[in-house]
Design a protein around this motif. Structure first.
Motif, PDB file in Angstrom:
ATOM      1  N   PHE A  15      -0.748   7.789 -11.357  1.00 52.69           N
ATOM      2  CA  PHE A  15      -1.887   7.028 -11.904  1.00 52.69           C
ATOM      3  C   PHE A  15      -1.620   6.656 -13.356  1.00 52.69           C
ATOM      4  O   PHE A  15      -1.921   5.551 -13.798  1.00 52.69           O
ATOM      5  CB  PHE A  15      -3.179   7.832 -11.760  1.00 52.69           C
ATOM      6  CG  PHE A  15      -3.394   8.271 -10.334  1.00 52.69           C
ATOM      7  CD1 PHE A  15      -3.482   7.324  -9.325  1.00 52.69           C
ATOM      8  CD2 PHE A  15      -3.449   9.610  -9.995  1.00 52.69           C
ATOM      9  CE1 PHE A  15      -3.635   7.712  -8.003  1.00 52.69           C
ATOM     10  CE2 PHE A  15      -3.607  10.003  -8.675  1.00 52.69           C
ATOM     11  CZ  PHE A  15      -3.689   9.053  -7.680  1.00 52.69           C
ATOM     12  N   GLN A  32      -5.044   2.706 -10.423  1.00 51.98           N
ATOM     13  CA  GLN A  32      -5.805   3.944 -10.671  1.00 51.98           C
ATOM     14  C   GLN A  32      -7.288   3.739 -10.335  1.00 51.98           C
ATOM     15  O   GLN A  32      -7.852   2.684 -10.632  1.00 51.98           O
ATOM     16  CB  GLN A  32      -5.658   4.324 -12.140  1.00 51.98           C
ATOM     17  CG  GLN A  32      -6.181   5.709 -12.451  1.00 51.98           C
ATOM     18  CD  GLN A  32      -5.976   6.079 -13.921  1.00 51.98           C
ATOM     19  OE1 GLN A  32      -5.751   5.206 -14.762  1.00 51.98           O
ATOM     20  NE2 GLN A  32      -6.038   7.355 -14.214  1.00 51.98           N
ATOM     21  N   GLY A  33      -7.886   4.780  -9.742  1.00 50.50           N
ATOM     22  CA  GLY A  33      -9.275   4.666  -9.285  1.00 50.50           C
ATOM     23  C   GLY A  33     -10.298   4.909 -10.376  1.00 50.50           C
ATOM     24  O   GLY A  33     -10.676   6.043 -10.631  1.00 50.50           O
ATOM     25  N   ASN A 169      -8.753   9.843  -0.006  1.00 51.38           N
ATOM     26  CA  ASN A 169      -7.912   9.111  -0.946  1.00 51.38           C
ATOM     27  C   ASN A 169      -6.470   9.418  -0.562  1.00 51.38           C
ATOM     28  O   ASN A 169      -6.123  10.600  -0.498  1.00 51.38           O
ATOM     29  CB  ASN A 169      -8.195   9.621  -2.370  1.00 51.38           C
ATOM     30  CG  ASN A 169      -7.344   8.945  -3.419  1.00 51.38           C
ATOM     31  OD1 ASN A 169      -6.586   8.028  -3.121  1.00 51.38           O
ATOM     32  ND2 ASN A 169      -7.464   9.403  -4.658  1.00 51.38           N
ATOM     33  N   LYS A 231     -16.874  10.322 -10.347  1.00 52.98           N
ATOM     34  CA  LYS A 231     -16.504   9.373  -9.294  1.00 52.98           C
ATOM     35  C   LYS A 231     -17.721   8.654  -8.727  1.00 52.98           C
ATOM     36  O   LYS A 231     -17.689   7.452  -8.527  1.00 52.98           O
ATOM     37  CB  LYS A 231     -15.797  10.115  -8.149  1.00 52.98           C
ATOM     38  CG  LYS A 231     -14.363  10.423  -8.454  1.00 52.98           C
ATOM     39  CD  LYS A 231     -13.489   9.213  -8.224  1.00 52.98           C
ATOM     40  CE  LYS A 231     -12.184   9.363  -8.960  1.00 52.98           C
ATOM     41  NZ  LYS A 231     -11.287   8.240  -8.862  1.00 52.98           N
ATOM     42  N   ARG A 360      -2.034   0.855  -2.077  1.00 49.61           N
ATOM     43  CA  ARG A 360      -3.468   1.134  -2.162  1.00 49.61           C
ATOM     44  C   ARG A 360      -4.095   0.274  -3.257  1.00 49.61           C
ATOM     45  O   ARG A 360      -3.579   0.201  -4.364  1.00 49.61           O
ATOM     46  CB  ARG A 360      -3.652   2.614  -2.515  1.00 49.61           C
ATOM     47  CG  ARG A 360      -5.094   3.071  -2.508  1.00 49.61           C
ATOM     48  CD  ARG A 360      -5.265   4.411  -3.210  1.00 49.61           C
ATOM     49  NE  ARG A 360      -5.353   4.259  -4.647  1.00 49.61           N
ATOM     50  CZ  ARG A 360      -5.592   5.255  -5.502  1.00 49.61           C
ATOM     51  NH1 ARG A 360      -5.737   6.493  -5.051  1.00 49.61           N
ATOM     52  NH2 ARG A 360      -5.661   5.034  -6.793  1.00 49.61           N
TER      53      ARG A 360
HETATM   54  N1  GLN Z   1      -8.494   9.751  -8.444  1.00 46.26           N
HETATM   55  C1  GLN Z   1      -7.956   8.606  -9.107  1.00 46.26           C
HETATM   56  C2  GLN Z   1      -7.050   7.854  -8.178  1.00 46.26           C
HETATM   57  O1  GLN Z   1      -6.714   8.303  -7.128  1.00 46.26           O
HETATM   58  C3  GLN Z   1      -7.216   8.879 -10.342  1.00 46.26           C
HETATM   59  C4  GLN Z   1      -7.560  10.058 -11.120  1.00 46.26           C
HETATM   60  C5  GLN Z   1      -6.425  10.435 -11.982  1.00 46.26           C
HETATM   61  O2  GLN Z   1      -5.889   9.590 -12.662  1.00 46.26           O
HETATM   62  N2  GLN Z   1      -6.033  11.653 -11.889  1.00 46.26           N
HETATM   63  O3  GLN Z   1      -6.646   6.791  -8.544  1.00 46.26           O
END
Ligand code: GLN
Ligand code: PMP
Length: 381
Positions: A15, A32-33, A169, A231, A360
């Motif tokens: 990420f 990145q999420g 995820n 989140k 993704r």
């Molecule tokens: N959970 C987020 C993702 O999968 C990123 C979180 C992180 O950067 N650790 O993108």
């Protein structure tokens, strides 16, 4: 100085790698999420008010009691399970920390942990840093369902824990009631613990009920169920979450937690305790995120990507075999550099680097951001 690495296989998390590359190349970051839209003004207001009202000192190490109480009410309302806020809820600095603490609480060197791959990138290192051995079970591309027969085969006398993650995820797959029943029958009468990563609770689509461990008292008694406020309430930078467990397990969890971070950011907890009193704060979330998924899917129809199914989370995966047969890491790096859109290569979620040529995308973004990304993605031919 010589240091004997506890995590010899670990590099820098993907990420950070992909977000850095996105910044360098001024790319639209669907890697990145994290959301790029604003979080709730109401929640910001509650937190600001808390700071002004003097809620700026430590809360108890278990967390701010009114927040734990409102979480227990929410659990009762959503899953019909009574949870004691005094003994079963602990506020943590994020979901990642809750997961790490859960694993550290129970794992002894040599214990085996069943982990499904593709797996969120912290699970395997969290097991290994505790001297435990990850036992990997692959979720088969492209549907990514759990093969419970394989799980049964991989259970051994050393199995200490099963790691779950739904909504999942990176794939957006979700567990169904039949999965929970398989799990119940597998663990019944054993001493196997469960760590259930439910950080995408509420971000589940098409009216599918979230199969939380919290629905199943027989599972909860052996589980650590981990959540993330960041989140679900669009403030990933807050790094605040919580863990729910049985009173017995939570007692041990808190022993580890209290000597690690002790307690978490007070004003956010006070603000959330007010915000969560209004059920709309969470009942509105599934549709909000589903609309983002649907909008992104509609836009992506114009591209050559093959969209897979996403039933929850921030994410949707896509194949790119109609574009190229490069390895997914090379492809992700190239499209960041050449086309200005960043994705996450899914092979990084496998220890052995299984590459099904899947990337993704994070759709938890403003419509304008999704449009700007797809405008570039359509030009990849
Ligand atoms: N959970 C987020 C993702 O999968 C990123 C979180 C992180 O950067 N650790 O993108
Ligand atoms: N688990 C999964 C599957 C995630 O995607 C994330 C996202 N960061 C986390 C845990 C961690 O959540 P947090 O940011 O609250 O630590």
């Amino acid at each position: 100085m010589h240091i004997h690495s506890k995590l010899p296989n670990a590099g820098t998390t993907i990420f950070t790698v992909m977000s850095t590359l996105a910044t360098e190349h001024n790319a639209v970051n669907l890697g990145q999420g994290f959301p790029d839209y604003t979080m709730s003004e109401e929640l910001i207001g509650h937190v600001t008010e808390a700071m002004k009202n003097g809620f700026n000192q430590y809360v108890p190490m278990q967390g701010y009691m009114p927040l734990r109480e409102v979480l227990a009410e929410k659990i009762k309302y959503l899953y019909q399970t009574a949870v004691n806020p005094a003994t079963q809820v602990t506020i943590t600095p994020g979901g990642t920390y809750a997961i790490y603490t859960a694993l550290t609480t129970v794992l002894q060197p040599g214990d085996e942990v069943i982990i499904f791959e593709p797996a969120y990138d912290s699970y395997i290192p969290n097991a290994e840093v505790n001297g435990a051995v990850p036992i990997l079970v692959e979720l088969k591309f492209p549907v990514y369902k759990i093969d419970w027969a394989e799980v049964r085969k991989k259970i051994s006398p050393k199995t200490k824990m099963i790691m779950l993650n739904s909504p999942h995820n990176p794939t957006g797959a979700v567990l169904l009631e039949e999965d929970m029943n398989e799990l119940r029958s597998i663990v019944k009468g054993t001493n196997i613990f469960i760590c259930s990563d439910e950080v995408y609770e509420h971000l589940i689509f098409d009216d599918i009920p979230h199969q939380s461990i919290l629905r199943y008292p027989d599972l909860l008694e052996r589980s650590f169920v981990c959540f993330s406020f960041g989140k679900v309430y669009h403030c990933t930078g807050w790094k605040l979450g919580y863990c729910i467990s049985s009173p017995e397990l939570m007692k041990e969890f808190r022993k580890v937690h209290q000597f690690n971070c002790f307690s978490c950011h007070t004003p956010s907890q006070v603000g959330l305790s007010k915000f969560l009193k209004n059920k709309e704060s969470y009942l509105s979330l599934p549709l909000f995120m589903q609309q983002k998924r649907d909008y992104f899917l509609k836009l992506m129809k114009e591209t050559k990507f093959g969209m897979l199914e996403s039933k929850g989370s921030y994410f949707i995966c896509a194949t790119y075999d109609r574009i190229s047969n490069e390895p997914d890491k090379d492809f992700s790096i190239r499209i960041t550099k050449e086309y200005g859109v960043t994705t996450i290569p899914v092979s990084v979620f496998y220890r052995s680097g299984t590459d099904n040529k899947v990337v993704r995308f994070c759709f938890a973004k403003r419509n304008e951001t999704l449009e700007a990304a797809v405008e570039k993605l359509v030009t990849i031919r």
